[in-house]
Design a protein around this motif. Sequence first.
Motif, PDB file in Angstrom:
ATOM      1  N   LEU A 257     -36.956   8.049   0.371  1.00  0.00           N
ATOM      2  CA  LEU A 257     -37.134   8.133  -1.073  1.00  0.00           C
ATOM      3  C   LEU A 257     -38.028   9.317  -1.442  1.00  0.00           C
ATOM      4  CD1 LEU A 257     -36.894   6.975  -3.972  1.00  0.00           C
ATOM      5  CD2 LEU A 257     -38.889   5.567  -3.464  1.00  0.00           C
ATOM      6  N   LEU A 258     -39.130   9.502  -0.720  1.00  0.00           N
ATOM      7  CA  LEU A 258     -40.019  10.629  -0.990  1.00  0.00           C
ATOM      8  C   LEU A 258     -39.280  11.956  -0.813  1.00  0.00           C
ATOM      9  CD1 LEU A 258     -43.297   9.435   0.796  1.00  0.00           C
ATOM     10  CD2 LEU A 258     -42.949   9.686  -1.666  1.00  0.00           C
ATOM     11  N   ALA A 259     -38.428  12.037   0.200  1.00  0.00           N
ATOM     12  CA  ALA A 259     -37.667  13.265   0.431  1.00  0.00           C
ATOM     13  C   ALA A 259     -36.663  13.512  -0.684  1.00  0.00           C
ATOM     14  CB  ALA A 259     -36.955  13.184   1.780  1.00  0.00           C
TER      15      ALA A 259
ATOM     16  N   LEU B 209     -36.658  17.320  -6.881  1.00  0.00           N
ATOM     17  CA  LEU B 209     -36.970  17.656  -8.271  1.00  0.00           C
ATOM     18  C   LEU B 209     -38.174  18.585  -8.391  1.00  0.00           C
ATOM     19  CD1 LEU B 209     -36.455  14.176  -9.974  1.00  0.00           C
ATOM     20  CD2 LEU B 209     -34.895  16.129  -9.946  1.00  0.00           C
ATOM     21  N   LEU B 210     -38.797  18.930  -7.265  1.00  0.00           N
ATOM     22  CA  LEU B 210     -39.946  19.832  -7.299  1.00  0.00           C
ATOM     23  C   LEU B 210     -39.489  21.264  -7.535  1.00  0.00           C
ATOM     24  CD1 LEU B 210     -41.976  18.356  -4.305  1.00  0.00           C
ATOM     25  CD2 LEU B 210     -42.514  18.125  -6.739  1.00  0.00           C
ATOM     26  N   PRO B 211     -40.315  22.133  -8.149  1.00  0.00           N
ATOM     27  CA  PRO B 211     -41.630  21.835  -8.722  1.00  0.00           C
ATOM     28  C   PRO B 211     -41.510  20.992  -9.982  1.00  0.00           C
ATOM     29  CG  PRO B 211     -41.000  24.065  -9.273  1.00  0.00           C
ATOM     30  CD  PRO B 211     -39.949  23.546  -8.337  1.00  0.00           C
ATOM     31  N   ILE B 212     -42.546  20.250 -10.260  1.00  0.00           N
ATOM     32  CA  ILE B 212     -42.509  19.322 -11.368  1.00  0.00           C
ATOM     33  C   ILE B 212     -42.456  20.076 -12.690  1.00  0.00           C
ATOM     34  CG2 ILE B 212     -45.013  19.111 -11.745  1.00  0.00           C
ATOM     35  CD1 ILE B 212     -44.467  16.033 -11.858  1.00  0.00           C
ATOM     36  N   GLY B 213     -41.693  19.562 -13.622  1.00  0.00           N
ATOM     37  CA  GLY B 213     -41.552  20.205 -14.928  1.00  0.00           C
ATOM     38  C   GLY B 213     -40.626  19.401 -15.814  1.00  0.00           C
TER      39      GLY B 213
ATOM     40  N   LEU C 254     -38.605  10.170 -18.674  1.00  0.00           N
ATOM     41  CA  LEU C 254     -37.856   9.489 -17.617  1.00  0.00           C
ATOM     42  C   LEU C 254     -36.995  10.468 -16.828  1.00  0.00           C
ATOM     43  CD1 LEU C 254     -36.762   6.145 -19.313  1.00  0.00           C
ATOM     44  CD2 LEU C 254     -38.187   6.378 -17.268  1.00  0.00           C
ATOM     45  N   LEU C 255     -36.315  11.362 -17.531  1.00  0.00           N
ATOM     46  CA  LEU C 255     -35.445  12.309 -16.853  1.00  0.00           C
ATOM     47  C   LEU C 255     -36.226  13.413 -16.146  1.00  0.00           C
ATOM     48  CD1 LEU C 255     -32.458  12.758 -19.346  1.00  0.00           C
ATOM     49  CD2 LEU C 255     -32.624  11.283 -17.347  1.00  0.00           C
ATOM     50  N   SER C 256     -37.412  13.737 -16.656  1.00  0.00           N
ATOM     51  CA  SER C 256     -38.176  14.855 -16.097  1.00  0.00           C
ATOM     52  C   SER C 256     -38.958  14.462 -14.852  1.00  0.00           C
ATOM     53  CB  SER C 256     -39.129  15.426 -17.154  1.00  0.00           C
ATOM     54  OG  SER C 256     -38.419  15.931 -18.254  1.00  0.00           O
TER      55      SER C 256
ATOM     56  N   LEU D 134     -39.945  11.121  -9.305  1.00  0.00           N
ATOM     57  CA  LEU D 134     -41.180  11.482  -8.611  1.00  0.00           C
ATOM     58  C   LEU D 134     -42.282  10.465  -8.874  1.00  0.00           C
ATOM     59  CD1 LEU D 134     -41.173  15.339  -9.204  1.00  0.00           C
ATOM     60  CD2 LEU D 134     -41.264  14.232  -6.973  1.00  0.00           C
ATOM     61  N   PHE D 135     -42.458  10.083 -10.125  1.00  0.00           N
ATOM     62  CA  PHE D 135     -43.506   9.119 -10.450  1.00  0.00           C
ATOM     63  C   PHE D 135     -43.194   7.762  -9.830  1.00  0.00           C
ATOM     64  CE2 PHE D 135     -46.001   6.160 -12.911  1.00  0.00           C
ATOM     65  CZ  PHE D 135     -47.174   6.846 -13.151  1.00  0.00           C
ATOM     66  N   PHE D 136     -41.923   7.388  -9.815  1.00  0.00           N
ATOM     67  CA  PHE D 136     -41.505   6.121  -9.207  1.00  0.00           C
ATOM     68  C   PHE D 136     -41.883   6.092  -7.728  1.00  0.00           C
ATOM     69  CE2 PHE D 136     -38.351   3.727  -6.796  1.00  0.00           C
ATOM     70  CZ  PHE D 136     -38.324   2.506  -7.460  1.00  0.00           C
ATOM     71  N   ALA D 137     -41.588   7.169  -7.018  1.00  0.00           N
ATOM     72  CA  ALA D 137     -41.870   7.216  -5.577  1.00  0.00           C
ATOM     73  C   ALA D 137     -43.361   7.181  -5.306  1.00  0.00           C
ATOM     74  CB  ALA D 137     -41.257   8.480  -4.976  1.00  0.00           C
ATOM     75  N   VAL D 138     -44.144   7.926  -6.105  1.00  0.00           N
ATOM     76  CA  VAL D 138     -45.591   7.962  -5.892  1.00  0.00           C
ATOM     77  C   VAL D 138     -46.226   6.643  -6.306  1.00  0.00           C
ATOM     78  CG1 VAL D 138     -47.730   9.109  -6.601  1.00  0.00           C
ATOM     79  CG2 VAL D 138     -45.698  10.471  -6.114  1.00  0.00           C
TER      80      VAL D 138
END
Length: 744
Positions: free
Chosen positions: A86-88, A93-97, A118-120, A124-128
Amino acid sequence: MEAAGSGEKRRDLGPLFVGTIFVGSFLAFLVQPMIARMVLPRLGGAPAVWNSAMLVYQALLLGGYAYAHALARLNVRTQSVVHLLLLAAAALLLPIGLIGRVPSATASPAFWVPWLLLLSIGPLFFAVAAQAPLIQRWYAAATGGRDPYPLYAASNLGSFTGLLSYPLLVEPRLPLGDQSELWTGGYVLLVVLTLACAAVLPRAGLDTSDAGYTAEAPPALGRRLWWILLAAVPSGLMLSTTTYLTTDIVAMPMMWVIPLGLYLLSFTLAFAEARGAVVALCRISPLVLLAIGGLAIENAPRQPLLTAAVELILLFVVAVTLHGQMYRTRPAPIYLTGFYLCMAVGGALGGLFSGLVAPLAFDWTYEHPLLILAAAALVPQHYLFVWTERLWESPVRARLLTTLMAVLTIAIAAISIEQPWPWLWGRAGWFGAGAIGLLTFVCLGKRGPFLIGIAGMMLVLGGYDAIRLSLTPDARFRSYFGVYTIRDYDDIRTLAHGTTSHGLQLLTPGHERDPTSYYSPSSGVGQAMLHLPAISGPNARVGAVGLGTGTLACYARPGQDWRFYEIDPTVVHIARQTGKFTFLARCDPAAAIVLGDARLSLDAAATDSLDMLVLDAFTSDAIPMHLLTREAFAIYARVLDRRGMLLVHISNRFLDLEPVVAAAARDGGWYAARYDDTIAPDSEAYRTISSSSWILMTRDAAVLSAAIADPPAGGAWTPLREDPGFSGWSDDYATILPLVKVLR
């Protein structure tokens, strides 16, 4: 690598897991203000935008905790493989924006903000977000069953550090591009640390020494609901405190950082292994509620900074107490993910109530006192003295005393509200609160009478006035952008947004068209309006960002073309449809009103389509930062005729905005001057005219000379004061720290 081994070896794993959970939480709460900063050019800086963003974060946190709970059914080795995948995937989506979509000028921020976030950053936030419960569960497995709950203190310390690092360290020093790269580097570090944690997990799943925990029965439904309730109240109170402070007390940008920071810090304290501070706060929490809780509904307090401070103290004490109650009733580590899932459900429900339900259901911030009453019902009660315990120990006597407490509270409240004696005038609220407070002090230890006392104090300290206004037709309105209150004082009618006046109108026959408040003929904008026909001719085209009561319309002259840019439909309703304010109807009923975010609307306007633009769009005293960036001033320059004038209202109780405008004028090639219209408190004009500060900008030096000619007696236009160390605001870089007046 096998985790089973000596106790010393297992004990050495602590720093690895603590560091991993700290970094994950740091990143999760660093990204929250970072992404809020990124959306400014698209969505503006209203405090309600942050509340909507918080709902998204809480929903994603709930999703992450539910995912962690679902993974708990697998052995920890399998969990680590799934989570690393999941983290991978999220790393793609990196870099974040932000995604490239831009809302239309009329898009509702209540729906657009969640969709955009949600789309942006959703994946990433879900995984962290899932890191905190997962890493704690892995720690219990890797160490043979050591208590993982204190690691949640490290998690929230990381969250607190990440949150405060943004406004204090990251935002003042780095543009958004560099901020995104910094977060990306942190995410790579998090993946490496998570890999290291996965490497020390036992191959067989749970270590045999963890088996003793499995003997505990799963938490019952009632216990789970209790956790949800204990989590919901502090979460809702955190958002309601933010709304209350930014709407009615200190409406300055980034004010939401402090309540959220204290909320996160409460977890660090509540889940720490050392329990002394938590026990002490639990014992004094009823006293704190008694001393401060009644102020929760006070309207327009005389000392807003002091009131803000005590409200934040109340939030912190309540959050530590209720989160400490959660920790005290925590289950065995085998049920850890379910415990945190209940916590996330409660947090989401509290946020949903304060951020979505309350603005629709209430016309004022009633959610704040309601949540304080809920906290008063949940905090542990303790008798302070032996004699009070004996007083309440008989059930029959307790019922009689509760009835007497209710009767006396109602009587004191009635006297305080009616004020039948002259000596009560001007001090009735404090008299009533003091009397009820003394009665409630005797009731400490008994939940029912205690609640009666807190509610009575709220009633006499502003609750009755708030309810009366809510019951008065067209006196109070609430929208996504805040609370608006209309009051009459003899021959004056006022409109306030929070504690900030947004205009007033004289009701005296023959004076209904008089420009008042910040817009009098002696103000900077008033003088520019009077010079406008000579500079731009009889058919001048005028735009005004921010409608308010529509006072500026009374400068309109036949032949001129006026349009107002207003983001809040409620303000349009107040100015045009309620009949409470008649500036538009009397002075320029044909004036166009462009609904939506002014920057987006102006960006879509034709080049050279205005001769004057007035920038007066404040949410209470909060600054719409996206309207004062270098890119925003470029839009104004394009829309204005070459000889056009831009008037910027910079009056503010908390921030010195002159350096922002001065930097924009320097970078954009504007000529500019400032005018301060200072009204003496003992003057007759003080009733209807407010002191104000305006900056006039133009790209034609001759226009500036003509516009600032002949100021009122005793007044003078002055050159702008530049701050050599301040680079100004842009869409990519902006900070308010150098502008806070108490820090200058």
